[in-house]
Design a protein around this motif. Sequence first.
Motif, PDB file in Angstrom:
ATOM      1  N   GLU A  50      37.054 -57.509 -41.098  1.00 64.48           N
ATOM      2  CA  GLU A  50      37.495 -58.831 -40.633  1.00 64.48           C
ATOM      3  C   GLU A  50      36.845 -59.170 -39.301  1.00 64.48           C
ATOM      4  O   GLU A  50      36.411 -60.303 -39.074  1.00 64.48           O
ATOM      5  N   TRP A  51      36.777 -58.192 -38.401  1.00 61.06           N
ATOM      6  CA  TRP A  51      36.168 -58.396 -37.090  1.00 61.06           C
ATOM      7  C   TRP A  51      34.683 -58.734 -37.213  1.00 61.06           C
ATOM      8  O   TRP A  51      34.166 -59.613 -36.513  1.00 61.06           O
ATOM      9  N   LEU A  52      33.986 -58.070 -38.139  1.00 62.10           N
ATOM     10  CA  LEU A  52      32.568 -58.343 -38.345  1.00 62.10           C
ATOM     11  C   LEU A  52      32.322 -59.708 -38.980  1.00 62.10           C
ATOM     12  O   LEU A  52      31.219 -60.242 -38.908  1.00 62.10           O
ATOM     13  N   GLY A  53      33.348 -60.260 -39.625  1.00 67.35           N
ATOM     14  CA  GLY A  53      33.192 -61.531 -40.311  1.00 67.35           C
ATOM     15  C   GLY A  53      32.538 -61.406 -41.673  1.00 67.35           C
ATOM     16  O   GLY A  53      32.036 -62.394 -42.220  1.00 67.35           O
ATOM     17  N   LEU A  54      32.576 -60.200 -42.252  1.00 63.88           N
ATOM     18  CA  LEU A  54      31.988 -59.956 -43.573  1.00 63.88           C
ATOM     19  C   LEU A  54      33.099 -60.051 -44.612  1.00 63.88           C
ATOM     20  O   LEU A  54      33.717 -59.065 -44.984  1.00 63.88           O
ATOM     21  N   GLU A  55      33.346 -61.260 -45.084  1.00 64.43           N
ATOM     22  CA  GLU A  55      34.453 -61.499 -46.004  1.00 64.43           C
ATOM     23  C   GLU A  55      34.115 -61.003 -47.406  1.00 64.43           C
ATOM     24  O   GLU A  55      33.030 -61.256 -47.923  1.00 64.43           O
ATOM     25  N   HIS A  56      35.058 -60.293 -48.002  1.00 61.00           N
ATOM     26  CA  HIS A  56      34.866 -59.813 -49.368  1.00 61.00           C
ATOM     27  C   HIS A  56      35.604 -60.731 -50.339  1.00 61.00           C
ATOM     28  O   HIS A  56      36.514 -61.478 -49.957  1.00 61.00           O
ATOM     29  N   ASP A  57      35.204 -60.672 -51.594  1.00 60.51           N
ATOM     30  CA  ASP A  57      35.801 -61.506 -52.633  1.00 60.51           C
ATOM     31  C   ASP A  57      36.838 -60.706 -53.404  1.00 60.51           C
ATOM     32  O   ASP A  57      36.588 -59.565 -53.800  1.00 60.51           O
ATOM     33  N   GLY A  58      37.996 -61.319 -53.643  1.00 66.86           N
ATOM     34  CA  GLY A  58      39.033 -60.656 -54.419  1.00 66.86           C
ATOM     35  C   GLY A  58      39.763 -59.593 -53.623  1.00 66.86           C
ATOM     36  O   GLY A  58      39.528 -59.385 -52.426  1.00 66.86           O
TER      37      GLY A  58
END
Length: 293
Positions: free
Chosen positions: A74-82
């Motif tokens: 979340e901190w890195l801003g790498l959003e995952h799907d599902g």
Amino acid sequence: MGKIAGIDFAPQQVAATRFAPSPNGRLHLGHAFSAMCAHDFARAFGGKFLLRIEDIDGTRSRPEHVAAIIADMEWLGLEHDGAVVFQSHRIASYAGALERLKAMGLVYRCWCTRSEIAAALKHKPVRHGPDGPVYPGTCRGRRDGQGDFCWRLDMEAAVGRAGPLHWTDLVAGPQQADPVQFGDVVLWRKDAPASYHLAATLDDAADGISHVVRGVDLFAYTAIHRLLQTLLDLPEPVYWHHPLLLDAKGDKLAKSRLSQPLGELRGQGADGPAFVAALRAGKLPLGISITSP
């Protein structure tokens, strides 16, 4: 064309990529780079980016590390799907695959301890593979033993059944798989359920992973995974084994080397998305370098 980590890729039909850390320690810069590569590859070509937690490593898998992984992403801003996928919810599928391999006569029980294997290797010529000395096959053909046991793949029998194996890396190109170099690998451990090889191969199929994006340190292991995919009638993904980040000594970043955790940077108030943007631009922190593509 899509450019990820400084590498130009031709257009791809991407269903999904994944980042699959083990919660046996805290993520470091190398993990951030790997997650970024998988995330950006999926986003560049319209695929999904999944987060899978490989949490079947006995007592080393800890809930606080799972929470830290999710917070770091979340901190890195790498959003995952599902939803986040957990290996611990899939033990039954791993056991089912092991039963299939038993029915084919391709696995056997091994009661050997580490010290017994080391002693056996002193009394016969030692063959070395990517992991070091190859298991000498002490328990192959053995019918009983004392104590706990693991399940090993009878590699020569498995390769004989599967036939020639090939796979494709998007940078290195077509490869001929040579799993025999690893000897009779463990598929089901004494101290935990399925090995990395069996679990990750089954998971990638279950999750619909079309492109496996992971570090070049796992390049050789793809031969084992292609063998398992063939034996278990699983789809064959495309692979990209991305470069690794190295420390000031030239060693790859690793939990065992106490590489600086992302959580420390997060706790110091560092800007995660800016941190990832610097990685994308090839601007590495002081003392960090990268292997060749």
